[in-house]
Write a protein that holds these residues in place. Structure first.
Motif, PDB file in Angstrom:
ATOM      1  N   LEU A  62      -8.327  -2.486   0.832  1.00  0.00           N
ATOM      2  CA  LEU A  62      -6.880  -2.485   1.003  1.00  0.00           C
ATOM      3  C   LEU A  62      -6.345  -3.861   1.382  1.00  0.00           C
ATOM      4  O   LEU A  62      -5.168  -4.151   1.154  1.00  0.00           O
ATOM      5  N   ILE A  63      -7.169  -4.710   1.957  1.00  0.00           N
ATOM      6  CA  ILE A  63      -6.709  -6.069   2.249  1.00  0.00           C
ATOM      7  C   ILE A  63      -6.522  -6.836   0.951  1.00  0.00           C
ATOM      8  O   ILE A  63      -5.505  -7.517   0.749  1.00  0.00           O
ATOM      9  N   GLU A  64      -7.495  -6.736   0.053  1.00  0.00           N
ATOM     10  CA  GLU A  64      -7.366  -7.410  -1.237  1.00  0.00           C
ATOM     11  C   GLU A  64      -6.153  -6.870  -1.994  1.00  0.00           C
ATOM     12  O   GLU A  64      -5.399  -7.623  -2.620  1.00  0.00           O
ATOM     13  N   VAL A  65      -5.953  -5.576  -1.928  1.00  0.00           N
ATOM     14  CA  VAL A  65      -4.792  -4.954  -2.566  1.00  0.00           C
ATOM     15  C   VAL A  65      -3.500  -5.527  -1.986  1.00  0.00           C
ATOM     16  O   VAL A  65      -2.589  -5.932  -2.723  1.00  0.00           O
ATOM     17  N   ALA A  66      -3.395  -5.567  -0.659  1.00  0.00           N
ATOM     18  CA  ALA A  66      -2.171  -6.032  -0.009  1.00  0.00           C
ATOM     19  C   ALA A  66      -1.893  -7.499  -0.311  1.00  0.00           C
ATOM     20  O   ALA A  66      -0.737  -7.905  -0.484  1.00  0.00           O
ATOM     21  N   GLU A  67      -2.932  -8.314  -0.382  1.00  0.00           N
ATOM     22  CA  GLU A  67      -2.723  -9.723  -0.701  1.00  0.00           C
ATOM     23  C   GLU A  67      -2.134  -9.884  -2.101  1.00  0.00           C
ATOM     24  O   GLU A  67      -1.206 -10.673  -2.316  1.00  0.00           O
ATOM     25  N   LEU A  68      -2.674  -9.147  -3.055  1.00  0.00           N
ATOM     26  CA  LEU A  68      -2.145  -9.216  -4.415  1.00  0.00           C
ATOM     27  C   LEU A  68      -0.716  -8.688  -4.473  1.00  0.00           C
ATOM     28  O   LEU A  68       0.146  -9.264  -5.145  1.00  0.00           O
ATOM     29  N   GLN A  69      -0.453  -7.600  -3.775  1.00  0.00           N
ATOM     30  CA  GLN A  69       0.895  -7.036  -3.758  1.00  0.00           C
ATOM     31  C   GLN A  69       1.891  -8.003  -3.128  1.00  0.00           C
ATOM     32  O   GLN A  69       3.027  -8.140  -3.607  1.00  0.00           O
ATOM     33  N   PHE A  70       1.475  -8.683  -2.067  1.00  0.00           N
ATOM     34  CA  PHE A  70       2.428  -9.563  -1.396  1.00  0.00           C
ATOM     35  C   PHE A  70       2.779 -10.760  -2.271  1.00  0.00           C
ATOM     36  O   PHE A  70       3.930 -11.210  -2.280  1.00  0.00           O
TER      37      PHE A  70
ATOM     38  N   ASN B 268       0.835  -1.203   0.000  1.00  0.00           N
ATOM     39  CA  ASN B 268       0.000   0.000   0.000  1.00  0.00           C
ATOM     40  C   ASN B 268       0.871   1.256   0.000  1.00  0.00           C
ATOM     41  O   ASN B 268       0.663   2.188   0.778  1.00  0.00           O
ATOM     42  N   GLY B 269       1.835   1.262  -0.912  1.00  0.00           N
ATOM     43  CA  GLY B 269       2.748   2.382  -1.019  1.00  0.00           C
ATOM     44  C   GLY B 269       2.197   3.520  -1.850  1.00  0.00           C
ATOM     45  O   GLY B 269       0.995   3.558  -2.162  1.00  0.00           O
ATOM     46  N   PRO B 270       3.049   4.466  -2.244  1.00  0.00           N
ATOM     47  CA  PRO B 270       2.599   5.671  -2.950  1.00  0.00           C
ATOM     48  C   PRO B 270       1.896   5.354  -4.269  1.00  0.00           C
ATOM     49  O   PRO B 270       2.333   4.494  -5.027  1.00  0.00           O
ATOM     50  N   ASN B 271       0.805   6.076  -4.522  1.00  0.00           N
ATOM     51  CA  ASN B 271       0.068   6.020  -5.787  1.00  0.00           C
ATOM     52  C   ASN B 271      -0.555   4.659  -6.062  1.00  0.00           C
ATOM     53  O   ASN B 271      -0.785   4.287  -7.209  1.00  0.00           O
ATOM     54  N   GLY B 272      -0.838   3.930  -4.993  1.00  0.00           N
ATOM     55  CA  GLY B 272      -1.479   2.631  -5.138  1.00  0.00           C
ATOM     56  C   GLY B 272      -2.987   2.738  -5.034  1.00  0.00           C
ATOM     57  O   GLY B 272      -3.551   3.824  -4.919  1.00  0.00           O
ATOM     58  N   PRO B 273      -3.650   1.593  -5.077  1.00  0.00           N
ATOM     59  CA  PRO B 273      -5.119   1.578  -5.031  1.00  0.00           C
ATOM     60  C   PRO B 273      -5.650   1.794  -3.615  1.00  0.00           C
ATOM     61  O   PRO B 273      -5.987   0.857  -2.915  1.00  0.00           O
ATOM     62  N   VAL B 274      -5.714   3.049  -3.199  1.00  0.00           N
ATOM     63  CA  VAL B 274      -6.212   3.363  -1.863  1.00  0.00           C
ATOM     64  C   VAL B 274      -7.614   3.942  -1.915  1.00  0.00           C
ATOM     65  O   VAL B 274      -8.352   3.907  -0.938  1.00  0.00           O
ATOM     66  N   GLY B 275      -8.019   4.469  -3.073  1.00  0.00           N
ATOM     67  CA  GLY B 275      -9.273   5.204  -3.128  1.00  0.00           C
ATOM     68  C   GLY B 275     -10.478   4.432  -3.591  1.00  0.00           C
ATOM     69  O   GLY B 275     -11.588   4.950  -3.568  1.00  0.00           O
TER      70      GLY B 275
END
Length: 497
Positions: A407-415, A396-403
């Motif tokens: 964010l959990i789904e985002v973090a799982e994909l990122q990890f 969940n770093g800069p310019n990521g999908p926060v809006g």
């Protein structure tokens, strides 16, 4: 002839042992720890500046706190929760959920609580950490799970420190301060302020909401799950998986894809729902106009509430739109000369969303200092990797999908993406992995161009916008994000062997 099993055994025998540091024990830090354990990579420490896990949900305990993503979607896909009480569960339940997940996986043995990382320096091919207690650590990989909403932003208002009553930021709620029958002022009109107003208006003597900018309110009922529904979830975990996946699809096809296309049919439906909510539920014409934004719905982060308009119309509630001139011992003085006398002042003024790893000092390859690299604004390739900062990966770093996503789904994909880069290190295909400057520049140029078509640039000021007025968020669909996270494009990375 060598068998496939023998080849695998040889590769594993030659695999490089890796030590990790995870910074932060919030949602993303817990996720990282669990996934490292699952991968058999158990040589790691989680550094947490507070005394328990939870991150945002540990910090924010104000009345009415809740997540604006449905709870069965705002859950780890590998640990779905049959016990959520409502469609949008209160913050205390979310905090309990994270604590339960951490306990289930015995994460306490990996976490150093109350020990903030002050410095990370890359030297000799490894990261050297120093903490507030004087503890030092040397690791191969740093995973920055530092979150976004944890550095409170205090307003720059003259006389703020002179207020004679009780004053605190919403993320530092003082539960020892009584509210019943008292005069309470709330500065701010974002999601936090709206939740607070709805939660406390029934108990305070008088509530004053100081509004700088009106917000569009999306009406959303928040039904409770019945005991029978929760029992069914417990009995058949497949129902939970189906519900999680269906909510994810619904969220993606409606809201998530709507905000990245300012001309989409979905955004028009959201706009109509917000407008109807205002027109049909605020009876006083003057108050209705005061609450009417002059920008499009979802330009700012959309506020979701089923009862805010009812709350602000209570006899003991007052909306103040005159600009704040200063704070005085007795209350808030507005530009029209009125002193709004208060006993309690709540600052629902948001967070320093561009801080990320800062104020921690991070020094990369050849003495690159993160604070200088980010002097203009924070950037990272795909919100994960920073050129010249090898083997450091952000969630969940800069310019990521926060809006526009969970964010959990985002973090799982990122990890999962990060673990593919870690595998390069583990199998000795590289000693150092970091995005190239060219890849970051190309990605940033494409992101900035795509941002021109989003609803976030249709005429409002918001915390999504950077210093240039460009949304500092993912401007494409969630399906595009999944595609990008499926596998790293190795040509975008500098691999030092």
């Amino acid at each position: 002839m060598e068998t496939a099993t023998e080849t695998t055994d040889i590769a594993e025998a030659s695999a490089r042992p890796l030590r990790f540091a995870i910074i932060g024990a919030g949602m993303a830090g817990i996720l990282s720890a669990i996934k490292l354990i699952e991968a058999g990579l158990t040589d790691f420490t989680v550094y947490e500046k507070a005394d328990r896990v939870g991150g945002t949900w540990r910090e924010n305990t104000y009345p009415g706190v809740a997540c604006d993503v449905p709870s069965h979607l705002y859950s780890y896909s590998f640990d779905l929760n049959p016990e959520w009480s409502h469609l949008f569960a209160p913050g205390s339940e979310i905090q309990t959920y994270f604590e339960r997940v951490a306990d289930k996986h015995d994460l306490d043995r990996y976490i150093r609580f109350g020990d903030e990382v002050l410095r990370c320096e890359f030297d000799g091919g490894r990261w050297h950490l120093e903490t507030a207690s004087g503890h030092t650590d040397t690791v191969d990989v740093v995973i920055a799970a530092t979150g976004v909403l944890h550095h409170p932003r205090y307003p720059d208002i003259e006389g703020l420190n002179t207020f004679a009553g009780d004053a605190f930021h919403s993320a530092r709620w003082d539960h020892d301060v009584p509210l019943i029958g008292r005069r309470v002022g709330v500065i701010g009109t974002g999601s936090t302020a709206v939740q607070i107003v709805s939660a406390i208006v029934g108990e305070v003597g008088h509530l004053t909401l100081f509004q700088r900018t009106a917000q569009w309110i999306l009406p959303q009922v928040n039904p409770a799950y019945s005991d029978a529904e929760k029992a069914a979830f417990r009995a058949d975990p497949g129902q939970l998986v189906q519900l999680h996946d269906s909510l994810s699809q619904l969220f993606e096809e409606s809201f998530a894809n709507a905000v990245v296309d300012a001309d989409s049919p979905q955004i028009k439906m959201i706009e109509k729902a917000c407008l109807d909510n205002l027109e049909n539920n605020v009876t006083d014409p003057e108050l209705r106009e005061a609450l009417r934004p002059d920008y499009r719905a979802a330009c700012k982060r959309l506020v979701i509430s089923e009862d805010f308009y009812q709350a602000i119309q209570q006899p003991n509630a007052e909306l103040v739109t005159a600009p704040i001139e200063r704070i005085e011992p007795g209350g808030v003085r507005t530009a029209d000369g009125v002193l709004h006398e208060l006993d309690v002042l709540v600052l629902a003024t948001g967070f320093q969303v561009d801080a990320f790893m800062r104020p921690m000092k991070v020094i990369g390859r050849n003495g690159a200092v993160l604070e200088k690299v980010w002097a203009d604004r924070p950037v990272a390739y795909l919100a994960i990797s920073i050129p010249d900062f090898p083997n450091l990966f952000m969630l969940n770093g800069p310019n990521g999908p926060v809006g526009n996503f969970s964010l959990i789904e985002v973090a799982e994909l990122q990890f999962r993406y990060i673990m593919q880069l870690v595998e390069l290190l583990r199998t000795r295909r590289a000693r150092e992995v970091s995005a190239t400057h060219e890849a970051l520049d190309e990605w940033e140029a494409a992101r900035e161009e795509a941002a021109k078509h989003t609803v976030w640039v249709t005429g409002c000021r918001s915390w999504y916008l950077d210093d240039r007025g460009i949304p500092a968020v993912w401007p494409w669909t969630f399906s595009r994000f999944r595609e990008e996270m499926a596998a790293p494009k190795l040509e975008a990375f500098e691999l030092v062997e």
